[in-house]
Design a protein around this motif. Sequence first.
Motif, PDB file in Angstrom:
ATOM      1  N   MET A  76     -53.372  27.702 -27.994  1.00  0.00           N
ATOM      2  CA  MET A  76     -52.279  26.914 -27.430  1.00  0.00           C
ATOM      3  C   MET A  76     -51.795  27.477 -26.105  1.00  0.00           C
ATOM      4  SD  MET A  76     -49.885  26.063 -30.680  1.00  0.00           S
ATOM      5  CE  MET A  76     -50.197  24.623 -31.670  1.00  0.00           C
ATOM      6  N   SER A  77     -52.100  28.755 -25.859  1.00  0.00           N
ATOM      7  CA  SER A  77     -51.555  29.418 -24.663  1.00  0.00           C
ATOM      8  C   SER A  77     -52.589  29.613 -23.560  1.00  0.00           C
ATOM      9  CB  SER A  77     -50.994  30.790 -25.060  1.00  0.00           C
ATOM     10  OG  SER A  77     -52.019  31.595 -25.614  1.00  0.00           O
ATOM     11  N   SER A  78     -53.760  28.992 -23.709  1.00  0.00           N
ATOM     12  CA  SER A  78     -54.811  29.179 -22.705  1.00  0.00           C
ATOM     13  C   SER A  78     -54.384  28.631 -21.339  1.00  0.00           C
ATOM     14  CB  SER A  78     -56.092  28.472 -23.154  1.00  0.00           C
ATOM     15  OG  SER A  78     -57.073  28.540 -22.142  1.00  0.00           O
ATOM     16  N   VAL A  79     -54.801  29.310 -20.278  1.00  0.00           N
ATOM     17  CA  VAL A  79     -54.514  28.811 -18.920  1.00  0.00           C
ATOM     18  C   VAL A  79     -55.452  27.648 -18.584  1.00  0.00           C
ATOM     19  CG1 VAL A  79     -53.524  30.944 -17.994  1.00  0.00           C
ATOM     20  CG2 VAL A  79     -55.998  30.630 -17.927  1.00  0.00           C
ATOM     21  N   ASP A  80     -56.503  27.493 -19.378  1.00  0.00           N
ATOM     22  CA  ASP A  80     -57.460  26.403 -19.202  1.00  0.00           C
ATOM     23  C   ASP A  80     -56.930  25.158 -19.926  1.00  0.00           C
ATOM     24  OD1 ASP A  80     -59.564  24.606 -19.430  1.00  0.00           O
ATOM     25  OD2 ASP A  80     -61.096  26.166 -19.686  1.00  0.00           O
ATOM     26  N   GLU A  81     -56.561  24.152 -19.148  1.00  0.00           N
ATOM     27  CA  GLU A  81     -55.950  22.949 -19.732  1.00  0.00           C
ATOM     28  C   GLU A  81     -56.868  22.269 -20.736  1.00  0.00           C
ATOM     29  OE1 GLU A  81     -53.571  18.866 -18.524  1.00  0.00           O
ATOM     30  OE2 GLU A  81     -54.898  19.790 -17.050  1.00  0.00           O
ATOM     31  N   GLU A  82     -58.164  22.272 -20.475  1.00  0.00           N
ATOM     32  CA  GLU A  82     -59.127  21.644 -21.387  1.00  0.00           C
ATOM     33  C   GLU A  82     -59.099  22.330 -22.758  1.00  0.00           C
ATOM     34  OE1 GLU A  82     -63.830  20.340 -21.665  1.00  0.00           O
ATOM     35  OE2 GLU A  82     -63.125  21.368 -19.858  1.00  0.00           O
ATOM     36  N   LYS A  83     -58.984  23.661 -22.747  1.00  0.00           N
ATOM     37  CA  LYS A  83     -58.915  24.409 -24.014  1.00  0.00           C
ATOM     38  C   LYS A  83     -57.656  24.054 -24.786  1.00  0.00           C
ATOM     39  CE  LYS A  83     -61.681  28.575 -23.425  1.00  0.00           C
ATOM     40  NZ  LYS A  83     -61.706  29.991 -23.074  1.00  0.00           N
ATOM     41  N   ARG A  84     -56.568  23.879 -24.057  1.00  0.00           N
ATOM     42  CA  ARG A  84     -55.317  23.515 -24.730  1.00  0.00           C
ATOM     43  C   ARG A  84     -55.415  22.111 -25.337  1.00  0.00           C
ATOM     44  NH1 ARG A  84     -53.051  25.391 -20.012  1.00  0.00           N
ATOM     45  NH2 ARG A  84     -52.097  23.384 -19.524  1.00  0.00           N
ATOM     46  N   LEU A  85     -56.025  21.177 -24.590  1.00  0.00           N
ATOM     47  CA  LEU A  85     -56.172  19.805 -25.097  1.00  0.00           C
ATOM     48  C   LEU A  85     -57.130  19.764 -26.285  1.00  0.00           C
ATOM     49  CD1 LEU A  85     -56.282  17.853 -21.700  1.00  0.00           C
ATOM     50  CD2 LEU A  85     -54.388  17.973 -23.319  1.00  0.00           C
ATOM     51  N   GLY A 111     -52.838  31.836 -30.012  1.00  0.00           N
ATOM     52  CA  GLY A 111     -53.605  32.249 -28.833  1.00  0.00           C
ATOM     53  C   GLY A 111     -53.262  33.649 -28.382  1.00  0.00           C
ATOM     54  N   SER A 112     -53.751  34.009 -27.205  1.00  0.00           N
ATOM     55  CA  SER A 112     -53.475  35.350 -26.684  1.00  0.00           C
ATOM     56  C   SER A 112     -52.790  35.244 -25.329  1.00  0.00           C
ATOM     57  CB  SER A 112     -54.782  36.140 -26.546  1.00  0.00           C
ATOM     58  OG  SER A 112     -55.563  35.580 -25.520  1.00  0.00           O
ATOM     59  N   CYS A 113     -52.370  36.386 -24.826  1.00  0.00           N
ATOM     60  CA  CYS A 113     -51.684  36.394 -23.526  1.00  0.00           C
ATOM     61  C   CYS A 113     -52.675  36.531 -22.375  1.00  0.00           C
ATOM     62  CB  CYS A 113     -50.669  37.533 -23.495  1.00  0.00           C
ATOM     63  SG  CYS A 113     -49.416  37.318 -24.766  1.00  0.00           S
ATOM     64  N   GLY A 114     -53.858  37.094 -22.653  1.00  0.00           N
ATOM     65  CA  GLY A 114     -54.861  37.249 -21.597  1.00  0.00           C
ATOM     66  C   GLY A 114     -54.290  37.998 -20.404  1.00  0.00           C
ATOM     67  N   LYS A 115     -54.437  37.402 -19.226  1.00  0.00           N
ATOM     68  CA  LYS A 115     -53.959  38.066 -18.005  1.00  0.00           C
ATOM     69  C   LYS A 115     -52.600  37.555 -17.547  1.00  0.00           C
ATOM     70  CE  LYS A 115     -58.634  39.141 -16.520  1.00  0.00           C
ATOM     71  NZ  LYS A 115     -59.782  38.733 -15.710  1.00  0.00           N
ATOM     72  N   ILE A 116     -51.997  36.689 -18.356  1.00  0.00           N
ATOM     73  CA  ILE A 116     -50.671  36.176 -17.975  1.00  0.00           C
ATOM     74  C   ILE A 116     -49.585  36.903 -18.769  1.00  0.00           C
ATOM     75  CG2 ILE A 116     -51.510  33.910 -17.233  1.00  0.00           C
ATOM     76  CD1 ILE A 116     -50.700  32.793 -19.988  1.00  0.00           C
ATOM     77  N   SER A 117     -48.354  36.728 -18.366  1.00  0.00           N
ATOM     78  CA  SER A 117     -47.250  37.394 -19.064  1.00  0.00           C
ATOM     79  C   SER A 117     -46.997  36.721 -20.419  1.00  0.00           C
ATOM     80  CB  SER A 117     -45.976  37.323 -18.221  1.00  0.00           C
ATOM     81  OG  SER A 117     -45.493  35.984 -18.184  1.00  0.00           O
ATOM     82  N   ARG A 118     -46.313  37.418 -21.302  1.00  0.00           N
ATOM     83  CA  ARG A 118     -45.989  36.859 -22.623  1.00  0.00           C
ATOM     84  C   ARG A 118     -45.122  35.613 -22.449  1.00  0.00           C
ATOM     85  NH1 ARG A 118     -47.945  40.449 -26.186  1.00  0.00           N
ATOM     86  NH2 ARG A 118     -47.468  38.971 -27.851  1.00  0.00           N
ATOM     87  N   GLU A 119     -44.220  35.630 -21.458  1.00  0.00           N
ATOM     88  CA  GLU A 119     -43.331  34.489 -21.202  1.00  0.00           C
ATOM     89  C   GLU A 119     -44.139  33.254 -20.808  1.00  0.00           C
ATOM     90  OE1 GLU A 119     -41.219  38.122 -21.244  1.00  0.00           O
ATOM     91  OE2 GLU A 119     -42.870  37.575 -19.891  1.00  0.00           O
ATOM     92  N   GLU A 120     -45.131  33.463 -19.920  1.00  0.00           N
ATOM     93  CA  GLU A 120     -45.982  32.334 -19.494  1.00  0.00           C
ATOM     94  C   GLU A 120     -46.807  31.809 -20.665  1.00  0.00           C
ATOM     95  OE1 GLU A 120     -47.657  32.880 -15.118  1.00  0.00           O
ATOM     96  OE2 GLU A 120     -47.516  34.831 -16.131  1.00  0.00           O
TER      97      GLU A 120
END
Length: 283
Positions: A76-85, A111-120
């Motif tokens: 749910m937290s992926s930066v990749d919009e396709e993955k979220r959809l 999901g995971s936080c990856g390279k973004i902040s926990r808030e993002e």
Amino acid sequence: MSCKFGPAGNSLSFTEMGYKGSLQVPEYIVKMGLDCFEYQCGRGVNIGKEKAEELGKIASQKGITLSLHAPYYISMSSVDEEKRLNSINYILASAEAVNAMGGNRIIVHTGSCGKISREEALFLAKDTMKKSLDALSNAGLSNIHICPETMGKVNQLGTLDEVIELCLLDESLIPCIDFGHLNARDLGFFKTKDDYKSVYEKIENRLGENRLKCFHSHFSKIEYTAGGEKRHLTFEDTVYGPDFEPVMELSYKKNCSNIFICESDGTQAEDAKQMKDYYKSLK
């Protein structure tokens, strides 16, 4: 009202006792003295509607409550919009399957936080969760509860606070409290009875008494390293926690009707029975 206990998937004893297919699971659960089962779809929702309905019918006849673990690759937290959809589609498929089984809960890794902040990451997960709720509503599946799970690795989205934050989006969202994960991500969080109590208090204070009384739960002892969760153990382990007794005592004391799913490594049904026996002894 009282708590229910069962395994995530089948213990090694399932095949050792001569059982084969998933339609025999309810009979096995009854034989083990348990009353619920979490169907595992971690690697994909591969059960057809007909079989799901048949499983649900047998489970209902035997008084077994079914829930379903959604695919692990949901993010749910992926930066990749396709993955979220895509994640919304996997949630919808999971909801359709559990609905066919006569169950009403799906357990989801956010999901995971990856390279973004926990808030993002939390911001993105909230957006995906809202879209998932809309998708369920549009499909006539508003009766299905999405249960976001507390996670065991430090870099994963899924602290207790983050799961509560997600559940605040809608009354239908029920937290899945994995005590082993909470213990592993904080490298041994549960040391005193007050540590266990703090989890119950936080749920009640922020989500209310109703969701405290019905939260879903995973329980197992888990080995951890500096990064958090390493591997699931059995209740025979004496090195890593957490202990189930304080959890049973709190659920009993607060008159909860939680569903406890045991995720021990190969002995999940047997260990679920240990929890149930201890819980019953409190009466």
